[in-house]
Write a protein that holds these residues in place. Structure first.
Motif, PDB file in Angstrom:
ATOM      1  N   LEU A 139       8.577  23.071 -12.172  1.00  0.00           N
ATOM      2  CA  LEU A 139       9.689  22.852 -11.233  1.00  0.00           C
ATOM      3  C   LEU A 139       9.916  24.143 -10.439  1.00  0.00           C
ATOM      4  N   PRO A 140       8.936  24.489  -9.589  1.00  0.00           N
ATOM      5  CA  PRO A 140       8.994  25.797  -8.930  1.00  0.00           C
ATOM      6  C   PRO A 140      10.173  25.937  -7.958  1.00  0.00           C
ATOM      7  N   ASP A 141      10.721  24.821  -7.507  1.00  0.00           N
ATOM      8  CA  ASP A 141      11.806  24.897  -6.528  1.00  0.00           C
ATOM      9  C   ASP A 141      13.189  24.720  -7.146  1.00  0.00           C
ATOM     10  N   SER A 142      13.223  24.600  -8.457  1.00  0.00           N
ATOM     11  CA  SER A 142      14.523  24.417  -9.112  1.00  0.00           C
ATOM     12  C   SER A 142      15.171  25.766  -9.377  1.00  0.00           C
ATOM     13  N   ARG A 143      16.497  25.745  -9.422  1.00  0.00           N
ATOM     14  CA  ARG A 143      17.232  26.875  -9.944  1.00  0.00           C
ATOM     15  C   ARG A 143      17.542  26.527 -11.401  1.00  0.00           C
ATOM     16  N   PHE A 144      17.465  27.492 -12.296  1.00  0.00           N
ATOM     17  CA  PHE A 144      17.740  27.204 -13.706  1.00  0.00           C
ATOM     18  C   PHE A 144      19.046  27.860 -14.134  1.00  0.00           C
ATOM     19  N   ALA A 145      19.788  27.151 -14.953  1.00  0.00           N
ATOM     20  CA  ALA A 145      21.054  27.687 -15.460  1.00  0.00           C
ATOM     21  C   ALA A 145      21.086  27.482 -16.972  1.00  0.00           C
ATOM     22  N   ASN A 146      21.796  28.359 -17.659  1.00  0.00           N
ATOM     23  CA  ASN A 146      21.909  28.253 -19.113  1.00  0.00           C
ATOM     24  C   ASN A 146      22.967  27.210 -19.479  1.00  0.00           C
ATOM     25  N   ALA A 147      22.514  26.128 -20.080  1.00  0.00           N
ATOM     26  CA  ALA A 147      23.429  25.064 -20.500  1.00  0.00           C
ATOM     27  C   ALA A 147      23.584  25.054 -22.020  1.00  0.00           C
ATOM     28  N   ASP A 148      23.319  26.205 -22.628  1.00  0.00           N
ATOM     29  CA  ASP A 148      23.427  26.301 -24.079  1.00  0.00           C
ATOM     30  C   ASP A 148      24.833  25.910 -24.538  1.00  0.00           C
ATOM     31  N   LEU A 149      24.913  25.061 -25.535  1.00  0.00           N
ATOM     32  CA  LEU A 149      26.179  24.648 -26.156  1.00  0.00           C
ATOM     33  C   LEU A 149      27.051  23.767 -25.255  1.00  0.00           C
ATOM     34  N   LEU A 150      26.592  23.442 -24.058  1.00  0.00           N
ATOM     35  CA  LEU A 150      27.408  22.613 -23.163  1.00  0.00           C
ATOM     36  C   LEU A 150      27.765  21.286 -23.842  1.00  0.00           C
ATOM     37  N   VAL A 151      26.768  20.604 -24.383  1.00  0.00           N
ATOM     38  CA  VAL A 151      27.048  19.329 -25.065  1.00  0.00           C
ATOM     39  C   VAL A 151      27.740  19.592 -26.408  1.00  0.00           C
ATOM     40  N   ASN A 152      27.376  20.696 -27.076  1.00  0.00           N
ATOM     41  CA  ASN A 152      28.029  21.018 -28.353  1.00  0.00           C
ATOM     42  C   ASN A 152      29.545  21.083 -28.200  1.00  0.00           C
ATOM     43  N   TRP A 153      30.017  21.645 -27.086  1.00  0.00           N
ATOM     44  CA  TRP A 153      31.469  21.728 -26.886  1.00  0.00           C
ATOM     45  C   TRP A 153      32.075  20.342 -26.686  1.00  0.00           C
ATOM     46  N   VAL A 154      31.323  19.436 -26.079  1.00  0.00           N
ATOM     47  CA  VAL A 154      31.820  18.054 -25.973  1.00  0.00           C
ATOM     48  C   VAL A 154      31.921  17.442 -27.369  1.00  0.00           C
ATOM     49  N   ARG A 155      30.980  17.806 -28.227  1.00  0.00           N
ATOM     50  CA  ARG A 155      30.946  17.228 -29.581  1.00  0.00           C
ATOM     51  C   ARG A 155      32.120  17.673 -30.455  1.00  0.00           C
ATOM     52  N   LEU A 156      32.784  18.749 -30.058  1.00  0.00           N
ATOM     53  CA  LEU A 156      33.816  19.353 -30.913  1.00  0.00           C
ATOM     54  C   LEU A 156      34.885  18.353 -31.360  1.00  0.00           C
ATOM     55  N   VAL A 157      35.395  17.533 -30.431  1.00  0.00           N
ATOM     56  CA  VAL A 157      36.401  16.522 -30.792  1.00  0.00           C
ATOM     57  C   VAL A 157      35.681  15.205 -31.080  1.00  0.00           C
ATOM     58  N   LYS A 158      35.858  14.728 -32.295  1.00  0.00           N
ATOM     59  CA  LYS A 158      35.160  13.510 -32.706  1.00  0.00           C
ATOM     60  C   LYS A 158      35.950  12.255 -32.350  1.00  0.00           C
ATOM     61  N   SER A 159      35.231  11.160 -32.194  1.00  0.00           N
ATOM     62  CA  SER A 159      35.861   9.851 -32.010  1.00  0.00           C
ATOM     63  C   SER A 159      36.267   9.285 -33.368  1.00  0.00           C
ATOM     64  N   GLU A 160      37.049   8.234 -33.345  1.00  0.00           N
ATOM     65  CA  GLU A 160      37.426   7.580 -34.611  1.00  0.00           C
ATOM     66  C   GLU A 160      36.182   7.078 -35.353  1.00  0.00           C
ATOM     67  N   ALA A 161      35.224   6.592 -34.605  1.00  0.00           N
ATOM     68  CA  ALA A 161      34.000   6.073 -35.244  1.00  0.00           C
ATOM     69  C   ALA A 161      33.216   7.215 -35.912  1.00  0.00           C
ATOM     70  N   GLU A 162      33.204   8.370 -35.286  1.00  0.00           N
ATOM     71  CA  GLU A 162      32.533   9.531 -35.904  1.00  0.00           C
ATOM     72  C   GLU A 162      33.295   9.983 -37.155  1.00  0.00           C
ATOM     73  N   ILE A 163      34.619  10.002 -37.051  1.00  0.00           N
ATOM     74  CA  ILE A 163      35.433  10.404 -38.206  1.00  0.00           C
ATOM     75  C   ILE A 163      35.191   9.448 -39.381  1.00  0.00           C
ATOM     76  N   ALA A 164      35.041   8.172 -39.081  1.00  0.00           N
ATOM     77  CA  ALA A 164      34.785   7.200 -40.163  1.00  0.00           C
ATOM     78  C   ALA A 164      33.509   7.580 -40.922  1.00  0.00           C
ATOM     79  N   LEU A 165      32.482   8.018 -40.189  1.00  0.00           N
ATOM     80  CA  LEU A 165      31.231   8.425 -40.848  1.00  0.00           C
ATOM     81  C   LEU A 165      31.436   9.703 -41.669  1.00  0.00           C
TER      82      LEU A 165
END
Lengths: 391, 391
Positions: A139-165
């Motif tokens: 992807l020679p024409d792309s700009r790259f950015a660090n997305a480390d932990l971006l989804v992890n931070w979304v994961r921080l608050v669980k749904s009721e279904a996740e809490i059930a597990l």
């Protein structure tokens, strides 16, 4: 076929896209297996080859890209339509001639996203130095950015279904810890005690089975208690020794870690008994102080103040966010209960609080996995908080 | 305290340095946990944080660099003197402010190696994109070279002491597979059968215990046999179904993978029985053909010719080098038994040969782990090569 409703995955994607927009990222290449699972449902032991989920602000549904032989597994476990599940050919595997990330780059370019800003998880376990270099090459024409932990931070608050597990994982954790303590005896080989723990972890309960935890059972004794990440040996447990038990249960990749300390013998040293009492008191107090709206660092402060009163040193980090994960770690690498962490606690954030107090030649640890509740906290397992003495 | 004699580690280092010299590499940063173990003896579940072994042509003894809390584990398991074991502080963990690879870079520069050619394992699982970027940042005057698989190729030929461990893994593997087949019954939950397998893997034999294999047990049945990397569920096994068993045993991190197929029911389909007979015949023939001096691709040719005779398609890769390893893979990513692989077989190279024949809605697989011997090959496990029929 998916573990959660499609609407839940779509909600997770919306939150992820909002964070991408904030970070100026157009296309996210998520290769952390926990993030791939979170965004699509994908669950398989295939993270030993490069694979990823591609989320674009331009597309309603993400792409799953993995090894061709894992396409069937993706169809089985994700909510994605077949058109969004893409397998790269076998000749991309383990060769210097080409790399699966070249294929991923081509797929991104094919969709007209080759000049966009591409977010990559720079420090995710399975996103190697070469994976990044090859993706850049394709992807020679792309700009790259660090997305480390971006989804992890979304994961921080669980749904009721996740809490059930996680509650189910808590029930398995009760059995796991009870099994470990029952099995510990002087003369029993470490490998046999650990084998019983594995059996309990995977067998689960009569109602539901267990999954493999992201970290192996740790049950060190004697001088190995000072080397916390050594695994078991064939040596028998000995009497008049402490054993640290750092265990977990897992249900559909959602964890409930749990730690306790046992003493094999009739007469645990008085200083160990005293340390255990102070630590358990601190654990009780600190859990009781938790409330939504509090900052993560304030939780640690409660513990530190308590332990200072009895003249003991503080531990700098006493807990961390956890939940959905794969080997080698169940921690989410986001919020920590430690000085400086400004995260504001909210209902359904989930943590493992682990209080380990280490003196020169003895120590005690006790932990709980919990969710922040609407007015306090709810622990997932129910094992007595104490030094287990096995005469 | 180390598993092998110091002289064996020194021999491994000599071979590694010879390959470094050939490749023009002055300083090797090995972060693959199997390579760290191979070069120093280090064995701990700590690869979820950055760590490495640094080998310099200028130094007799390598450096171990890891998290400070793992220094005790390194002292326990490696042959290194304390002066060569270096722990980075806790404030390097999981932060954007600094990275353990900055610390590694500083240690390299401190020793006067900052202008040398530094080899890094570009595609090793735990050497992330960020790890590489940070190491480059801390060593601005170094030239970097790809040292991926450099140590893995040294690992290809095992010592007698390593072979002894693989033979022990083979004995555990016999129990593991026997346990799996015994436990498989219609009505038994997948998680309970897998739990029994884990128990057998870790408990080992009366004489010696087992270690955790680098891949979890795979025992798919029904339509999931077409999705080879999905793990178990809570569902019960059903009668008149095939089960693929892809298992392993491990002894001090040395593996013996083993695969078989079972049929739950009195009357396996004739086509399955026939396929099993052809495959087993092919496995026997191919193993019998192995000799030192033969090329890896020639082994595959024996199999392909056999299976063509009975009108079946060839598999492109029928085996791979394996031995010492950590999750997520027990394969060494070096020699493969496949067309084009020119590796010349030599005594004590060790492979897993796995013959999987997949038709539209049925299939059969059977495997053996073996070493190339002085005049043929020696298999490590002893489980009958056949379709296991459980009426």
């Amino acid at each position: 076929m998916t573990l959660f409703k499609k609407s839940e995955y779509l909600e997770r994607l919306d939150k992820t896209k909002a964070r991408m927009t904030e970070a100026g990222i157009d296309v996210l290449v998520a290769s952390d297996p926990a993030n791939m699972n979170y965004l699509t449902g994908y669950d398989g032991w295939s993270f030993y080859v490069p694979q990823c989920v591609v989320v674009s602000l331009d597309a309603d549904t993400p792409l799953w890209i993995g090894r061709r032989m894992d396409v069937a597994g993706a169809r089985h476990t994700t909510f994605l339509p077949d058109s969004q599940i893409i397998g790269y050919p076998e000749n991309y595997i383990q060769t210097l001639a080409r790399h699966p990330m070249n294929y991923v780059g081509d797929m991104i370019a094919d969709r007209g996203w080759g000049r966009k800003t591409v977010g990559v998880e720079m420090d995710a376990y399975y996103f190697t130095a070469r994976a990044y270099a090859e993706l850049q090459k394709s992807l020679p024409d792309s700009r790259f950015a660090n997305a480390d932990l971006l989804v992890n931070w979304v994961r921080l608050v669980k749904s009721e279904a996740e809490i059930a597990l996680m509650r189910e994982a808590g029930q398995i954790a009760n059995r796991v810890m009870t099994t470990a303590i029952d099995r510990l005896e002087p003369g029993v080989r470490e490998c046999d005690a650990v084998a019983a723990v594995y059996q309990a972890q995977v067998s689960g309960t009569e109602e539901f089975g267990g999954d493999y935890p992201a970290i192996v059972p740790m049950m060190p004794t004697g001088e190995k208690t000072s080397a916390p990440h050594l695994t078991w040996t064939d040596a028998p447990y000995e009497s008049e020794q402490m054993v640290n038990l750092e265990l977990a249960a897992c249900r559909h990749r959602y964890h409930c870690p749990i730690a306790r300390t046992a003493y094999l013998g009739k007469n645990p040293p008085a200083k160990l008994v005293e340390l255990a009492a102070h630590t358990v008191e601190g654990l009780n107090l600190t859990l009781a102080a938790i409330k939504p709206g509090m900052r993560a660092e304030a939780v640690e402060r409660v513990w530190r103040k308590h332990i200072a009163k009895v003249g003991l040193e503080k531990e700098s980090r006493i807990g961390y966010a956890m939940g959905l994960n794969y080997p080698p770690d169940w921690g989410e690498h986001t919020a920590s209960l430690r000085p400086g962490d400004q995260t504001i606690l909210a209902p359904n954030m989930t943590f493992h609080m682990i209080l380990g107090m280490w003196m020169d030649n003895y120590g005690f640890e006790c932990s709980e996995s919990f969710r922040v509740s609407e007015n306090g906290c709810e622990t997932f397992a129910e094992v007595p908080r104490k030094l287990f003495v096995k005469p």
